[in-house]
Design a protein around this motif. Structure first.
Motif, PDB file in Angstrom:
ATOM      1  N   SER A  20       0.882  -1.365   0.076  1.00  0.00           N
ATOM      2  CA  SER A  20      -0.039  -0.050  -0.025  1.00  0.00           C
ATOM      3  C   SER A  20       1.069   1.240   0.148  1.00  0.00           C
ATOM      4  O   SER A  20       1.880   1.368   0.430  1.00  0.00           O
ATOM      5  CB  SER A  20      -0.997   0.061   1.258  1.00  0.00           C
ATOM      6  OG  SER A  20      -0.111   0.113   2.532  1.00  0.00           O
ATOM      7  N   GLY A  71       0.544   6.333   4.236  1.00  0.00           N
ATOM      8  CA  GLY A  71      -0.481   7.005   4.646  1.00  0.00           C
ATOM      9  C   GLY A  71      -0.019   8.108   5.412  1.00  0.00           C
ATOM     10  O   GLY A  71       1.078   8.642   5.463  1.00  0.00           O
ATOM     11  N   LYS A  72      -0.978   8.767   6.232  1.00  0.00           N
ATOM     12  CA  LYS A  72      -0.808   9.974   6.854  1.00  0.00           C
ATOM     13  C   LYS A  72       0.198   9.673   8.191  1.00  0.00           C
ATOM     14  O   LYS A  72       0.718  10.530   8.809  1.00  0.00           O
ATOM     15  CB  LYS A  72      -1.903  10.735   7.280  1.00  0.00           C
ATOM     16  CG  LYS A  72      -2.788  10.098   8.395  1.00  0.00           C
ATOM     17  CD  LYS A  72      -3.918  11.081   8.712  1.00  0.00           C
ATOM     18  CE  LYS A  72      -4.961  10.562   9.806  1.00  0.00           C
ATOM     19  NZ  LYS A  72      -6.019  11.489  10.079  1.00  0.00           N
TER      20      LYS A  72
END
Length: 159
Positions: free
Chosen positions: A48, A51-52
């Motif tokens: 993936s 992300g943040k």
């Protein structure tokens, strides 16, 4: 320092670990990984995006090399995963005992009598039928993390 000699008992392995660490982002399909303390062969890897909260994550789908069960794990790609030392050795089949153990000939001429017949039905019938017909069979034994299991068979001709 002292005149005493030290004697050490020698073991089969040099105290080597059953696994070694490898960064999750470098493990590929058809590689090996330890999931839930089981040695597995990776059948699918998806990564993936970050992300943040930072890390990109690797999603592993793997199959236990001894039981055939499907296991999954998600690991940050920068973290280390355990990878099992997987060895495959060929032994010649000497005998099949009545209680389901096989007698195998090692390369140095000794016998190995601590392995059970395979649980896989097709492999089990190939071993039993080939032995009953008097064929010379070579069995492939997979070993990882202190476990061993017959995983393949080769016919090298009649005796």
């Amino acid at each position: 320092m002292s005149d005493e000699e030290h004697h050490f008992e020698s073991k089969a392995d040099a105290g080597a670990s059953k696994t070694y660490p490898q960064q999750a982002g470098t493990i590929r399909k058809n590689g090996h990984i330890v999931i839930k303390n089981r040695p597995c062969k990776v059948v699918e890897v998806s990564t993936s995006k970050t992300g943040k909260h930072g890390h990109a994550k690797c999603h592993f789908v793997a199959i236990d090399i001894f039981t055939g069960k499907k296991l999954e794990d998600i690991v940050p790609s920068s973290h280390n995963c355990d990878v099992p030392h997987v060895n495959r050795t060929d032994y010649q089949l000497i005998d099949i005992s009545e209680d389901g153990f096989v007698s195998l000939l090692t390369e140095n001429g000794n016998t190995k009598d601590d392995l059970r017949l395979p649980t896989d039905d097709t492999l089990l019938s190939q071993v039993k039928d080939g032995f009953a017909e008097g064929k010379d069979l070579v069995l492939s034994v997979m070993s990882a993390m202190g476990e061993e299991q017959i995983c393949g068979i080769k016919d090298i001709g009649p005796k």
